[in-house]
Design a protein around this motif. Structure first.
Motif, PDB file in Angstrom:
ATOM      1  N   VAL A  43       4.770  -4.226   1.898  1.00  0.00           N
ATOM      2  CA  VAL A  43       5.038  -3.058   1.069  1.00  0.00           C
ATOM      3  C   VAL A  43       5.762  -2.045   1.954  1.00  0.00           C
ATOM      4  CG1 VAL A  43       4.044  -1.194  -0.295  1.00  0.00           C
ATOM      5  CG2 VAL A  43       2.961  -3.466  -0.301  1.00  0.00           C
ATOM      6  N   ARG A  44       6.937  -1.675   1.545  1.00  0.00           N
ATOM      7  CA  ARG A  44       7.728  -0.696   2.303  1.00  0.00           C
ATOM      8  C   ARG A  44       7.561   0.663   1.624  1.00  0.00           C
ATOM      9  NH1 ARG A  44      13.668  -2.687   4.343  1.00  0.00           N
ATOM     10  NH2 ARG A  44      13.745  -1.435   6.228  1.00  0.00           N
ATOM     11  N   LEU A  45       6.700   1.494   2.182  1.00  0.00           N
ATOM     12  CA  LEU A  45       6.326   2.740   1.515  1.00  0.00           C
ATOM     13  C   LEU A  45       7.488   3.695   1.319  1.00  0.00           C
ATOM     14  CD1 LEU A  45       2.805   3.527   3.013  1.00  0.00           C
ATOM     15  CD2 LEU A  45       3.393   2.342   0.901  1.00  0.00           C
ATOM     16  N   VAL A  46       8.514   3.598   2.159  1.00  0.00           N
ATOM     17  CA  VAL A  46       9.667   4.484   2.007  1.00  0.00           C
ATOM     18  C   VAL A  46      10.378   4.253   0.674  1.00  0.00           C
ATOM     19  CG1 VAL A  46      11.406   3.025   3.138  1.00  0.00           C
ATOM     20  CG2 VAL A  46      11.573   5.529   3.291  1.00  0.00           C
ATOM     21  N   ASP A  47      10.159   3.097   0.071  1.00  0.00           N
ATOM     22  CA  ASP A  47      10.770   2.790  -1.223  1.00  0.00           C
ATOM     23  C   ASP A  47       9.986   3.374  -2.404  1.00  0.00           C
ATOM     24  OD1 ASP A  47      12.772   1.308   0.002  1.00  0.00           O
ATOM     25  OD2 ASP A  47      11.691  -0.583  -0.208  1.00  0.00           O
ATOM     26  N   LEU A  48       8.811   3.928  -2.142  1.00  0.00           N
ATOM     27  CA  LEU A  48       7.915   4.387  -3.203  1.00  0.00           C
ATOM     28  C   LEU A  48       7.794   5.904  -3.226  1.00  0.00           C
ATOM     29  CD1 LEU A  48       5.064   1.801  -2.625  1.00  0.00           C
ATOM     30  CD2 LEU A  48       7.002   1.613  -4.188  1.00  0.00           C
ATOM     31  N   THR A  49       7.300   6.425  -4.327  1.00  0.00           N
ATOM     32  CA  THR A  49       6.991   7.849  -4.441  1.00  0.00           C
ATOM     33  C   THR A  49       5.502   8.033  -4.185  1.00  0.00           C
ATOM     34  OG1 THR A  49       8.743   8.174  -6.062  1.00  0.00           O
ATOM     35  CG2 THR A  49       7.021   9.861  -5.960  1.00  0.00           C
ATOM     36  N   LEU A  50       5.180   8.572  -3.009  1.00  0.00           N
ATOM     37  CA  LEU A  50       3.789   8.863  -2.653  1.00  0.00           C
ATOM     38  C   LEU A  50       3.650  10.374  -2.540  1.00  0.00           C
ATOM     39  CD1 LEU A  50       3.149   6.193   0.117  1.00  0.00           C
ATOM     40  CD2 LEU A  50       2.623   6.048  -2.313  1.00  0.00           C
ATOM     41  N   LYS A  51       3.027  10.966  -3.533  1.00  0.00           N
ATOM     42  CA  LYS A  51       2.872  12.417  -3.540  1.00  0.00           C
ATOM     43  C   LYS A  51       1.900  12.853  -2.450  1.00  0.00           C
ATOM     44  CE  LYS A  51       3.953  13.284  -8.366  1.00  0.00           C
ATOM     45  NZ  LYS A  51       3.496  13.960  -9.583  1.00  0.00           N
ATOM     46  N   PRO A  52       2.017  14.100  -1.982  1.00  0.00           N
ATOM     47  CA  PRO A  52       1.024  14.618  -1.044  1.00  0.00           C
ATOM     48  C   PRO A  52      -0.341  14.679  -1.719  1.00  0.00           C
ATOM     49  CG  PRO A  52       2.932  16.070  -1.191  1.00  0.00           C
ATOM     50  CD  PRO A  52       3.061  15.050  -2.286  1.00  0.00           C
ATOM     51  N   GLY A  53      -1.385  14.554  -0.943  1.00  0.00           N
ATOM     52  CA  GLY A  53      -2.732  14.653  -1.493  1.00  0.00           C
ATOM     53  C   GLY A  53      -3.698  13.740  -0.786  1.00  0.00           C
ATOM     54  N   GLU A  64      -2.413  11.045  -7.631  1.00  0.00           N
ATOM     55  CA  GLU A  64      -2.031  12.460  -7.685  1.00  0.00           C
ATOM     56  C   GLU A  64      -1.203  12.788  -8.923  1.00  0.00           C
ATOM     57  OE1 GLU A  64      -2.981  15.016  -5.821  1.00  0.00           O
ATOM     58  OE2 GLU A  64      -4.250  13.776  -4.530  1.00  0.00           O
ATOM     59  N   GLY A  65      -1.307  11.941  -9.946  1.00  0.00           N
ATOM     60  CA  GLY A  65      -0.698  12.277 -11.226  1.00  0.00           C
ATOM     61  C   GLY A  65       0.647  11.634 -11.486  1.00  0.00           C
ATOM     62  N   THR A  66       1.326  12.150 -12.499  1.00  0.00           N
ATOM     63  CA  THR A  66       2.581  11.586 -13.000  1.00  0.00           C
ATOM     64  C   THR A  66       3.583  11.351 -11.879  1.00  0.00           C
ATOM     65  OG1 THR A  66       2.237  12.756 -15.070  1.00  0.00           O
ATOM     66  CG2 THR A  66       4.454  11.916 -14.653  1.00  0.00           C
ATOM     67  N   GLY A  67       4.103  10.130 -11.843  1.00  0.00           N
ATOM     68  CA  GLY A  67       5.118   9.777 -10.858  1.00  0.00           C
ATOM     69  C   GLY A  67       4.586   9.262  -9.544  1.00  0.00           C
ATOM     70  N   ASP A  68       3.294   9.380  -9.303  1.00  0.00           N
ATOM     71  CA  ASP A  68       2.703   8.915  -8.048  1.00  0.00           C
ATOM     72  C   ASP A  68       2.534   7.400  -8.096  1.00  0.00           C
ATOM     73  OD1 ASP A  68       1.470   8.868  -5.579  1.00  0.00           O
ATOM     74  OD2 ASP A  68      -0.494   9.448  -6.357  1.00  0.00           O
ATOM     75  N   GLU A  69       3.090   6.714  -7.110  1.00  0.00           N
ATOM     76  CA  GLU A  69       2.988   5.253  -7.070  1.00  0.00           C
ATOM     77  C   GLU A  69       1.833   4.769  -6.192  1.00  0.00           C
ATOM     78  OE1 GLU A  69       6.860   2.998  -7.409  1.00  0.00           O
ATOM     79  OE2 GLU A  69       7.617   4.921  -6.638  1.00  0.00           O
ATOM     80  N   ARG A  70       1.004   5.672  -5.725  1.00  0.00           N
ATOM     81  CA  ARG A  70      -0.121   5.312  -4.871  1.00  0.00           C
ATOM     82  C   ARG A  70      -1.187   4.470  -5.571  1.00  0.00           C
ATOM     83  NH1 ARG A  70      -4.125   4.110  -2.495  1.00  0.00           N
ATOM     84  NH2 ARG A  70      -4.881   4.869  -0.509  1.00  0.00           N
ATOM     85  N   PRO A  71      -1.469   4.646  -6.883  1.00  0.00           N
ATOM     86  CA  PRO A  71      -2.515   3.836  -7.509  1.00  0.00           C
ATOM     87  C   PRO A  71      -2.294   2.329  -7.355  1.00  0.00           C
ATOM     88  CG  PRO A  71      -2.025   5.688  -8.915  1.00  0.00           C
ATOM     89  CD  PRO A  71      -1.000   5.706  -7.802  1.00  0.00           C
ATOM     90  N   ALA A  72      -1.071   1.859  -7.456  1.00  0.00           N
ATOM     91  CA  ALA A  72      -0.803   0.423  -7.292  1.00  0.00           C
ATOM     92  C   ALA A  72      -1.073  -0.013  -5.860  1.00  0.00           C
ATOM     93  CB  ALA A  72       0.634   0.105  -7.689  1.00  0.00           C
ATOM     94  N   ILE A  73      -0.752   0.858  -4.905  1.00  0.00           N
ATOM     95  CA  ILE A  73      -1.025   0.551  -3.490  1.00  0.00           C
ATOM     96  C   ILE A  73      -2.536   0.500  -3.265  1.00  0.00           C
ATOM     97  CG2 ILE A  73      -0.758   1.361  -1.110  1.00  0.00           C
ATOM     98  CD1 ILE A  73       1.817   0.316  -2.485  1.00  0.00           C
ATOM     99  N   HIS A  74      -3.250   1.390  -3.910  1.00  0.00           N
ATOM    100  CA  HIS A  74      -4.712   1.426  -3.791  1.00  0.00           C
ATOM    101  C   HIS A  74      -5.312   0.079  -4.202  1.00  0.00           C
ATOM    102  CE1 HIS A  74      -8.563   3.435  -3.478  1.00  0.00           C
ATOM    103  NE2 HIS A  74      -8.908   2.923  -4.643  1.00  0.00           N
ATOM    104  N   GLN A  75      -4.829  -0.466  -5.291  1.00  0.00           N
ATOM    105  CA  GLN A  75      -5.343  -1.767  -5.752  1.00  0.00           C
ATOM    106  C   GLN A  75      -5.017  -2.875  -4.757  1.00  0.00           C
ATOM    107  OE1 GLN A  75      -7.510  -2.065  -8.248  1.00  0.00           O
ATOM    108  NE2 GLN A  75      -7.309   0.165  -8.254  1.00  0.00           N
TER     109      GLN A  75
END
Length: 197
Positions: free
Chosen positions: A36-46, A51-62
């Motif tokens: 997973v190349r995180l620079v390709d994703l939108t990871l909001k601060p938090g 962290e809500g709409t547009g945050d791609e962190r939930p998929a990474i969490h799984q």
């Protein structure tokens, strides 16, 4: 495997090239690897998993919850982890408040290691910062769970521009992969229990 670079796909990355050595060594031990190349994703601060709409962190969490081995790969910038690696650690803070069915922190019984490259000093500092953060979250960090390539102080060529010290970096990469697999298998056979009280 979570590979980090400051260059979005499909640009080549020095850090990815050293991470390739770890990936090959893991795959030789029948470990299924997803990069997973995180620079390709939108990871909001938090510090939450979402962290809500547009945050791609939930998929990474799984993906984290489905993985037994985590490899963080980052360049060294000014002797420190990249901003993306730091953002990753901040977002992983959410794991501290999550437990499994046996009331263990969800990062328990998972192992982690680090890959670092840079044409400047700072690899050991970067390794210690990332391993320290992951250990706080609950990951087990085996001995020699890292590899690095740093050119040294002052300007100089990047990993992909020189063959200097690649043999040493590859040797430590293979040792890292072996140790990660050995400890992951040991934890699967004898898991760390929930904290007392």
């Amino acid at each position: 495997m979570r590979a980090r670079t400051l260059r979005p796909t499909p640009a080549t990355s020095n850090t990815d090239q050293l991470a390739d050595v770890v990936v090959t060594a893991l795959e030789k031990q029948d470990v299924e690897v997803e990069r997973v190349r995180l620079v390709d994703l939108t990871l909001k601060p938090g510090v939450s998993s979402d962290e809500g709409t547009g945050d791609e962190r939930p998929a990474i969490h799984q993906k984290l919850l489905a993985s037994e081995i985590l490899v963080v790969a980052t360049p060294t910038w000014l002797g420190r982890p990249s901003s993306i690696a730091q953002r990753m650690l901040e977002r992983m803070d959410a794991l501290l408040s999550e437990t499994d069915d046996e009331q263990r922190p969800v990062a328990y019984n998972r192992v982690a290691g680090v890959v670092v490259t840079g044409n400047e000093d700072g690899a050991h500092h970067v390794i210690s910062e990332i391993c320290g953060g992951l250990g706080d979250i609950g990951y087990t960090i085996p001995g020699q769970a890292w590899t690095s390539w740093n050119k040294g102080p002052g300007p100089g060529p990047s990993y992909s521009k020189t063959g200097e010290r690649h043999d040493w970096s590859a040797k430590t990469a293979r040792a890292m992969a072996s140790n990660l697999v050995a400890v992951a298998r040991a934890l699967a056979a004898g898991p760390v229990p929930a904290p007392p009280g």
